[in-house]
Design an enzyme around this catalytic site. Sequence first.
Site, PDB file in Angstrom:
ATOM      1  N   ARG A 294      86.296 -92.964  26.931  1.00 32.34           N
ATOM      2  CA  ARG A 294      85.737 -91.908  25.880  1.00 32.34           C
ATOM      3  C   ARG A 294      86.166 -92.795  24.548  1.00 32.34           C
ATOM      4  NH1 ARG A 294      89.268 -88.121  23.857  1.00 32.34           N
ATOM      5  NH2 ARG A 294      89.788 -87.659  25.258  1.00 32.34           N
ATOM      6  N   HIS A 298      87.589 -85.739  22.532  1.00 35.08           N
ATOM      7  CA  HIS A 298      87.488 -84.932  23.093  1.00 35.08           C
ATOM      8  C   HIS A 298      86.473 -83.973  23.021  1.00 35.08           C
ATOM      9  CE1 HIS A 298      87.896 -82.032  26.999  1.00 35.08           C
ATOM     10  NE2 HIS A 298      87.866 -81.747  25.966  1.00 35.08           N
ATOM     11  N   TYR A 307      97.772 -89.162  20.233  1.00 35.11           N
ATOM     12  CA  TYR A 307      97.411 -88.871  21.043  1.00 35.11           C
ATOM     13  C   TYR A 307      97.767 -90.433  21.561  1.00 35.11           C
ATOM     14  CZ  TYR A 307      93.652 -87.088  22.437  1.00 35.11           C
ATOM     15  OH  TYR A 307      92.146 -87.068  22.723  1.00 35.11           O
TER      16      TYR A 307
END
Length: 401
Positions: A294, A298, A307
């Site tokens: 990805r 998200h 993160y």
Amino acid sequence: MPSEQWTHPEPGDGPAAVAAQPSPEQVIAGLRATSEGGAELTQLLTPEGERVPSPQFDKYVEDVDAEALRGLYRDMVLVRRADREANAMQRQGQLGIWVPLLGQEAAQIGSGRALKANDMAFPSYREHGVAYARGVDMKDLLGIFRCTDHSGWDYRRHGFHPYTIVIGNQVLNAAGYAMGQKFEGKVGDDDGEATIVYFGDGATSQGDVHEGFVWAAVYDAPLVFFCQNNQWAISEPTERQSRLPLYQRARGYGFPGIRVDGNDVLACLAVSRWALDECRHGNGPVLIEAFTYRMDAHTTTDDPTRYRLSDELEEWKLKDPIERVRAYLARGGHADQAFFDKVQAEADTFAADLREYTFNMPEPPPERIFSNVYAEGNPVLEAQREEFLSYLDGFVSAGEH
């Protein structure tokens, strides 16, 4: 604090990195150790656009000539451009939220184009490319994210179920549908039906997915479980969810699992055709782990810089699913710059059309919420409808005075 195992290598690859919290070096080391998906990865096009022969899967793409591959390239470019436009519209307040698919175009177009007319697909909330491949007008997707519609397409005609927001719940729905195909005798030959269900690596930790595996296995359901492992379950890496590669989980349920390069549209098409063929002949279910990445957040409410490291994103950019097809077409003389420019212009027009539609999308009438609740008339629902509309009329009457 107990230590945590952060990288789980293939058997024989050596010990995993262990630390209470992963260091940046360990995160990068874990990424590089799995960047190509391991020894079991099925790949037909390398990131450099070179064709890799496969004795097992070449026969499933024998019909994919230069023209067909140009078509797959066009599909991915249009879908990516639409995705980027929708992402921008959310930032401008035109959509309530958007779920990007950037980087996952090959997994979705490859598997979506493998489906036959009588097959059924069950998406999560990110399968915009599969929707496109199934003939769903992408304008119909935008109503969901503008909060004016639940799904604007005929799922029976397109063989594409409405989006499912609850993580993993679509796997149970798909298992039940595939069991119905089996009970109705719609499997067993070349004309048989099959079902495919899409979910992410994070969903594999959900009980619904486990239950779907169990039911499909027990009843030999013609169901392809298509896991798009994009390496991050929102902010948690795959290493924190499984000790083994996800495709190996199928062993515990008694059906085959396979890992495919999710950035290779040709491999995704071949492996999906194989798996669907297995299912329609009564040999299902099958688990496919599409090893992809990805490249965006998200959702538009997420900030991936909190993160994951930029080094990770930069490494995966070298495996871009669109660029490897472009390289293959250009290197083999199958497409020139005029073709690439034409596709890009078409994609820009496609995106502009979506933008125009979104900005002028009509608000649905309030009574629409009562439509399609039941297949037949229901007196209780009708009474609720009349009460609700009467309540709204009271505000209009009050405003007139």
